[in-house]
Write an enzyme that holds these catalytic residues in place. Sequence first.
Site, PDB file in Angstrom:
ATOM      1  N   CYS A 126     -50.760 -14.121  -5.688  1.00 22.65           N
ATOM      2  CA  CYS A 126     -51.297 -13.646  -6.976  1.00 22.65           C
ATOM      3  C   CYS A 126     -52.341 -14.611  -7.514  1.00 22.65           C
ATOM      4  CB  CYS A 126     -50.173 -13.423  -7.992  1.00 22.65           C
ATOM      5  SG  CYS A 126     -49.683 -14.893  -8.925  1.00 22.65           S
ATOM      6  N   CYS A 164     -44.575 -16.155  -5.763  1.00 18.61           N
ATOM      7  CA  CYS A 164     -45.049 -15.200  -4.754  1.00 18.61           C
ATOM      8  C   CYS A 164     -44.834 -15.649  -3.314  1.00 18.61           C
ATOM      9  CB  CYS A 164     -46.535 -14.927  -4.943  1.00 18.61           C
ATOM     10  SG  CYS A 164     -46.991 -14.156  -6.500  1.00 18.61           S
ATOM     11  N   VAL A 293     -45.938 -40.739 -26.921  1.00 25.68           N
ATOM     12  CA  VAL A 293     -46.624 -41.200 -25.708  1.00 25.68           C
ATOM     13  C   VAL A 293     -47.020 -39.987 -24.857  1.00 25.68           C
ATOM     14  CG1 VAL A 293     -46.473 -42.579 -23.602  1.00 25.68           C
ATOM     15  CG2 VAL A 293     -45.419 -43.410 -25.709  1.00 25.68           C
ATOM     16  N   GLU A 837     -44.379  -2.903 -14.933  1.00 27.52           N
ATOM     17  CA  GLU A 837     -44.512  -1.487 -14.607  1.00 27.52           C
ATOM     18  C   GLU A 837     -44.418  -0.623 -15.861  1.00 27.52           C
ATOM     19  OE1 GLU A 837     -42.295   1.956 -11.910  1.00 27.52           O
ATOM     20  OE2 GLU A 837     -41.965  -0.161 -11.448  1.00 27.52           O
ATOM     21  N   ARG A 915     -31.180   4.582  -7.013  1.00 27.49           N
ATOM     22  CA  ARG A 915     -31.509   3.883  -5.765  1.00 27.49           C
ATOM     23  C   ARG A 915     -30.350   3.003  -5.325  1.00 27.49           C
ATOM     24  NH1 ARG A 915     -35.751   2.339  -2.225  1.00 27.49           N
ATOM     25  NH2 ARG A 915     -37.300   3.645  -3.271  1.00 27.49           N
ATOM     26  N   GLU A1303     -40.586  -4.907  -0.996  1.00 30.82           N
ATOM     27  CA  GLU A1303     -39.226  -5.054  -1.512  1.00 30.82           C
ATOM     28  C   GLU A1303     -38.165  -5.350  -0.456  1.00 30.82           C
ATOM     29  OE1 GLU A1303     -38.779  -2.212  -5.274  1.00 30.82           O
ATOM     30  OE2 GLU A1303     -39.844  -1.245  -3.625  1.00 30.82           O
TER      31      GLU A1303
END
Length: 1367
Positions: A126, A164, A293, A837, A915, A1303
């Site tokens: 990315c 990534c 500091v 998304e 899913r 995925e």
Amino acid sequence: MGSLKDDSNFFETQMKTEEPILYVNGKRRLLSDGLAHLTLLEYLRGLGLTGTKLGCGEGGCGACTVMVSHYDPLKRKSIHRAVNACLAPLYSVEGMHVITVEGIGNRQLGLHPVQEILCNSHGSQCGFCTPGFVMSMYALLRSSKEPPTQEQIEESLAGNLCRCTGYRPILDAFRVFAKTDNSLYINCDTLSKFKDAKVICPSTGRPCECGARDGNDSSACGTLRPFSKSLSYSEIDGSYYSECELIFPSELVSRKPHSLYLKGSRDMMWFRPLKLQDVLDLKSRFPEAKLLVGNTEIGIETKFKSMFYQVIIATTHVPELNILRVKDSGLEIGASVTLTELLDTLKHCVAERDEHETSACSAFLEQLRWFAGCQIRNVASVGGNICTASPISDLNPLWMAARAQFNIIDTKGNMRTVFAREFFKGYRKVDLRSGEILLSVFLPFTKPGEYVKEFKQAHRRDDDIALVNAAMRVVLEQKGHAWSVIDASIVYGGVAPVPLSAVKTETFLKGKPWTSETLQCALQVLKEDIIIAENAPGGMVEFRQSLTASFFFKFFLLISYNIQQKTQVLQGFPDSYKSAVDPYKRPSSYGVQSHESLQKGTSVGLPVTHLAAKLQVTGEAEYADDVPMPYNGLHAALVLSKKPHARICFIDDSAAKLVPGFEGFFKSKDVPGGNDIGAVINDEELFASKFVTCVGQVIGIVVADTHENAKTASQKVHVEYEELPAVLCIKDALKVGSFHPNTEKILQKGDVSECFNSGVCQKIVEGEVQIGGQEHFYLEPNSTLIWTADGGNEVHMVSSTQAPQKHQKFVSHVLGLPMNKVVCKAKRLGGGFGGKETRSAFLAAAAAVPSYLLRRPVRITLDRDIDMMTTGQRHAFLGKYKVGFSEEGKVLALDLEIYNNGGNSLDLSLAVLERAMFHSDNVYVIENVRIRGKVCFTHIPSNTAFRGFGGPQGMFITENWIEHIARELGKRPEEIKEQNFHKEGHVLHYGQKLEQCRLQQVWNALKVSCDFNVAHLEVDKFNSLNRWKKRGIAMVPTKFGISFTTKFMNQAGALVQVYTDGTVLVTHGGVEMGQGLHTKVAQIAASAFNVPVSCVFISETSTDKVPNSSPTAASASSDMYGAAVLDACEQIKSRMEPIASKNKHALFAEIANACHLERIDLSAHGFYATPDIGFDWKSGKGKPFSYYTFGAAYAEVEVDTLTGDFHLREADIVMDLGNSLNPAIDIGQIEGGFVQGIGLFALEEVKWGDPAHQWIRPGYLFTQGPGTYKLPTVNDIPLKFKVSLLQDAPNPKAIHSSKAVGEPPLFLASAAFFAIKDAISAAREEAGNEGWFVLDSPATPERIRMACPDEFTKPFADSEFRAKLSV
């Protein structure tokens, strides 16, 4: 004390002597007054140097790393340091030279070797974190006279996070700069003379013979480039690796430091005195002033805790506070000495002095090794760390145990000395009276017979705060063959508001013989000495309590073996116990990649580097927050709910209106269009109107002239609530029946009840599986810039989103505009993983309201903590299973209930649940299946898509009951798996027939690659010889379905245009977020036209070019957009064919120009719809997936059973990716997904204020940044990381016979989880705890330790203890 005005006049004359200056990338800049509130990062980005990124704002991710150089007149050399620009106050670098990523190389003038090697090694995906890595490595090289070691390189990168790549290609790239053996360093001339000479392989760090291969082929492990050696070195400029290196400005060498008095906003005053007396005078005038500091603590307080300090005194230039002297009796350390300077001095002492003198020095060295990243150590001070008085400070227990003395001075110059163990008075309170400051620390050297040892356990080994730490010291005297204790110090951190001395234990030990009997008695005293309250902040009480005993046991063993080694007198402990004290030294990791390159056309199948890699390594790549703010632009900040469930009584914005720069506050009644929004159904409100249903729900939005002013104003909006009951976890939801409407789903095959009732099942097991959530932690926070055009008739935006069409739709709806007047563009994302998304759209819609109403551009960029608490995470899951099977291990029936935590709106939770249900068989034949699922409604922010989209959770539940079967039958899990594998043609529980099932091929290839049988024997041997360290192994398969499970989303569009010079412009509906989508699409277009990939350019994703695009998700984007682009290319080619056939030897550019002259259309819209898919939930049957990606992984881990610490020794992955479009990108996706999965299954724990964590405010997210939420770092990846792509496995269902990759690899990291569980099993069996046990995910040190019951955990928890988890 006089008035501030009087004081400012006094100090203006006394302290301001020269104009403040700063060099940035070689250019001299004057620092104007009034900027004391700015960080270096804000200043640099204000100059347009946007390569330096804001990732977290707390110095925890490294995205903002720059190199800061200053001249040290005492050492007569320049000091080059990597620094977090997000924490560095602007004026702290006055008189210094700052080099950013833009200053070391660019595409026009040429890349720096560091940039070039990272680009060519596929080390940037990315790209958002890339400049930080480049600058960390650059600073190391510039500051090193000799080439750094591999260990130094990995250490220098420990403060940088990447979400990534999985780090492997980054390490491989930078390894070429490492010094291993001088005889192996070969320059260009030598290489030309000796063809057979060996070079250093960047993948392994060892000599190899692969240098003759093409450098662009990732199957070659690479060569040692000529630029990997420095060209020259000087004390002023450091090492040169390029002829164009920026030199250290000569003005700064001769320029003497001077005092500073400068101001900032809200009457802030910044002082930089040069004398101790000036510090004392300032402290006298401003008793509440903060001494500074490194700003590593104050910076976080001001940014995230809304604290404001009006007077800052920077003590970096005061000689008396920077003393670092090695005396005969010990070290004198000034309070402003940085931790890096201390580290270097300690190394020198350990190397130069007798071993018995440096026991404490060695302990400090080891503790500092794991203390933050080098960017923090480079600026954080000894005194700052001490006076912050954190109860989990790594160093304060050591100061106490090592008998350190703190020298304190007051404003009148009076001095006193306090022993460290008397200095800490209460939570964040120390023995400093008004007007006093810490001057220095004295650390005495140890004496013969005196031993000091440090201990620390954190969530993550590198750059992490301690859960519990300790420092122990003992003085022993030999009497004959016996040893007795003369003195002892036992100090713990993380168990009380202050570092706590185990006084009773110390007293008990004095005068006792050093024997195993004394150890047992001391442990009993210690149990009563250190007591942690049940709901103590930080939780994990049983774990923390057991660590106090484990650490003491380790210390006792260490000293005992030390004595044994010196005197040859046995101390009563077996050799197998040595594993408890063996020091951990991580060797350098290395990777091996194996694939075949099947070239098709000019580009497809080749390991082409990421198209934007050069832009990314130079910092030239533009992200949403880098787009210049238009004239008259405003910044936005959200007003958020502070209650998990409540009625809004009233909202008062009067205080917000008084904030300078305030331009407006907008709430529900101000929305021009619809206030109702939602990803699938409109069950959310843009701005909460009457009720709030989670902490972090948006109530309104403030806009102001700056980000800080907008943030300040948003915090001053007062909301009055009437609290209502809240449901905060899945189990609470089950108790009260809190579910999202219409989310109950069921899948069935065979007759489960009949199978269980018939007696066919010879064995039945039942159990429960919990898997926690996961934060996306894309390095680029959510960001949108939105503006109106044509008098407000149009709205345009640039957004960090995976779904531009979703942004377009949301903004259109809330403004009441048609979609054709709203345009959303996305150039690239700094990571997404599903988190951008749907949950990014409401942010754009919120910003759209003030932009539209005020007709002014508005930018909203979320701070990391706000991003994490508002945008949702991976769903936590609860699974309840009942499995019937034969005595051989054949699975006969599965009855499964699964629940996910949807949060306060539905979002995509139902699709995620579906899913998970589809994947609840993983790769196993089950003839009788019943799977029931529901989405729980809870009062936390709505959870959402995350890489895998429920698939990993479903498969994880499956692998747990497979393990349960194996444990019940006394077999290896791998044996059970192999018995039940899917075969070609098997009909799955949802009716889809398996085609092209390559599961067995993948499994067999992995078994050979990892040599599983030999590994098993070696692990068993290791475990038999080591009591307190155990190894474990596991092999895990996966089958991941490719397609959106909602049919209409499986469509894609593209626009392809050929120009008369032969170049090709492609615009498609997919978004580049690091996964290499644009690169693969360009390869497809290039091969279609038979032109080089350099002739293809991919334009930004825009809703006015390709409409109605589905989100870039579900791993299907390369399949769909690649096919759509190919369709468009084929249309153009067919039009060009008549001209091309007449000019067979003409160049493509010539043919394109000829077509243009013949008035042939060279533009085409391509389209693709995935064929032959669809699922009917009413019947529970269909074909939801186009095809499946298969894979398998092997993992080997080593666990410290006394602390729960573990490291991943090896990971071996085999994936079936068909004919890869780009094997380098695909392997990068596998490695990155796997390491992200390590986070999911072993490191990253989300903690909410729920019944399991009552020390957190109800409904609040505790893990809001890298300080509390731990991603894998460069030192968490496998020591040996091997990835292979299955060969000769074309996929007829996707473009060019390829397969999706994004995925599927993530779940394979569960192999590490099950290897951990295998190691725990070995420990449990040795302790007499055989049989099945539950281990929830993630397998954090707490869960690992408490699953290994022994005499140290027994007083606090039983053998079946389950650590608390937010689910």
